[in-house]
Design an enzyme around this catalytic site. Structure first.
Site, PDB file in Angstrom:
ATOM      1  N   LYS A 291       0.965  -1.274  -0.369  1.00 55.01           N
ATOM      2  CA  LYS A 291       0.414  -0.450   0.096  1.00 55.01           C
ATOM      3  C   LYS A 291       0.652   1.440   0.056  1.00 55.01           C
ATOM      4  O   LYS A 291       1.954   0.875   0.790  1.00 55.01           O
ATOM      5  CB  LYS A 291      -0.738   0.041   1.342  1.00 55.01           C
ATOM      6  CG  LYS A 291      -2.528  -1.131   1.104  1.00 55.01           C
ATOM      7  CD  LYS A 291      -2.540  -0.579   0.230  1.00 55.01           C
ATOM      8  CE  LYS A 291      -4.260  -2.191   0.045  1.00 55.01           C
ATOM      9  NZ  LYS A 291      -4.908  -1.958   1.009  1.00 55.01           N
TER      10      LYS A 291
ATOM     11  N   ARG B 120      -3.676 -10.577   4.155  1.00 60.79           N
ATOM     12  CA  ARG B 120      -3.834 -10.230   3.274  1.00 60.79           C
ATOM     13  C   ARG B 120      -2.220 -10.074   1.768  1.00 60.79           C
ATOM     14  O   ARG B 120      -1.992  -8.774   1.873  1.00 60.79           O
ATOM     15  CB  ARG B 120      -5.185  -9.699   3.004  1.00 60.79           C
ATOM     16  CG  ARG B 120      -5.954  -9.780   0.842  1.00 60.79           C
ATOM     17  CD  ARG B 120      -6.563  -9.851   0.404  1.00 60.79           C
ATOM     18  NE  ARG B 120      -7.320  -9.057  -0.610  1.00 60.79           N
ATOM     19  CZ  ARG B 120      -6.656  -8.982  -1.678  1.00 60.79           C
ATOM     20  NH1 ARG B 120      -5.783  -7.410  -1.692  1.00 60.79           N
ATOM     21  NH2 ARG B 120      -7.166  -8.272  -3.332  1.00 60.79           N
TER      22      ARG B 120
END
Length: 303
Positions: free
Chosen positions: A242, A276
């Site tokens: 991210k 994840r």
């Protein structure tokens, strides 16, 4: 009526006296289940898209997607999360038909060729139903059941596992990030309750990066992660590659995998049970050390 209010859970007999993270049995579709708590569970990201933020286009061809899924399983992923529509900010939406054309052949192939659990990353009830019929065990909804609430009915009817993610997109948010998490997720859990989803099928995900625009917002959410345990459900996380990981490390794309592994360790010590990630191998090794410390009673303050 199912009671979704935060509640005390009895400590399972299988836990040692020093183990600080509870054991949960996550019930999934097709008669499967997964133990959560004592060891980290890795969900491998498989984006069957041309435009995902990190790996768009790499696994768009079915043969490449299947090869990548098998690689992640070999590296230690317990779950393969198949998504057909990019969730990056500003991504173009696609039709349900196009989404299904991308993901269903992959799910069918994985269900027939591998024993790993399969998750469908979608907010559409129709896609979720077809994916479960094709062999998926879990529905992962990044809109927290609030984009297409009928998806909760699919989860209840078909007995799937359900990951309910928090997002701040397309709505006004509360100033305090944890208050906003609790308000949004309470609404999502109410949708699940009305649909008849059993609590032992639910995981919650705070949605790192989803309308948490700045590095500071995501770091505050990490620092206060322990407060989310009051919701009474096991917690999944998705920090992989991210933007905020790059904000701390100064790295781009695939070069954020080491930074991702660091966030995985921190969040594991804060009580997360499912991770994840894109790079399974590096996170598996990092989480093995975190698990070893958790088994010896080490967690972050506030856990």
């Amino acid at each position: 009526m199912v009671d979704f209010r935060p509640r005390r859970r009895e400590k399972p007999a299988v836990e040692s006296a020093t183990h600080p993270i509870r054991t949960w049995t996550w019930r999934l579709a097709h008669g499967r289940s997964l133990e959560l708590g004592p060891r980290s569970v890795i969900m491998g990201v498989l984006n069957v898209t041309p435009d995902s933020f990190s790996d768009g286009g790499r696994f768009f061809a079915p043969e490449d997607a299947i090869r990548q899924a098998k690689r992640m399983i070999d590296e230690g992923a317990a779950i393969i999360d198949v998504g057909g529509e990019s969730t990056r900010p500003g991504a173009s939406s696609i039709s349900a038909t196009e989404e299904q054309q991308r993901v269903l052949p992959i799910i069918e192939a994985l269900a027939s060729q591998a024993d790993a659990l399969i998750s469908i990353d979608t907010y559409r009830a129709e896609t979720a139903r077809l994916a479960v019929e094709a062999g998926a065990h879990i529905i992962n909804d990044v809109w927290g059941l609030q984009r297409d609430p009928a998806i909760a009915g699919v989860a209840a009817e078909m007995g799937t596992g359900l990951v309910i993610m928090h997002t701040g997109r397309e709505r006004e948010r509360l100033a305090d990030p944890i208050a906003d998490q609790k308000q949004f997720l309470a609404a999502s859990l109410a949708i699940a309750e009305r649909a008849g989803v059993s609590p032992d099928r639910i995981l919650l995900d705070p949605g790192f990066g989803f309308a948490k625009e700045t590095t500071e917002m995501n770091l505050e959410l990490m620092a206060r992660f322990g407060e989310l345990h009051g919701l009474g459900y096991p917690l999944a996380v998705g920090t992989s590659r991210k933007r905020f990981v790059g904000g701390v490390t100064g790295r781009e794309g695939d070069d954020r995998d080491v930074g991702t592994a660091a966030t995985s360790v921190i969040l594991r010590l804060a009580g997360a049970v499912l991770f994840r990630v894109h790079n399974v191998a590096i996170n598996k090794d990092a989480l093995a050390f975190a698990d070893a410390m958790v088994a010896r009673g080490l967690t972050l303050p506030g856990r």
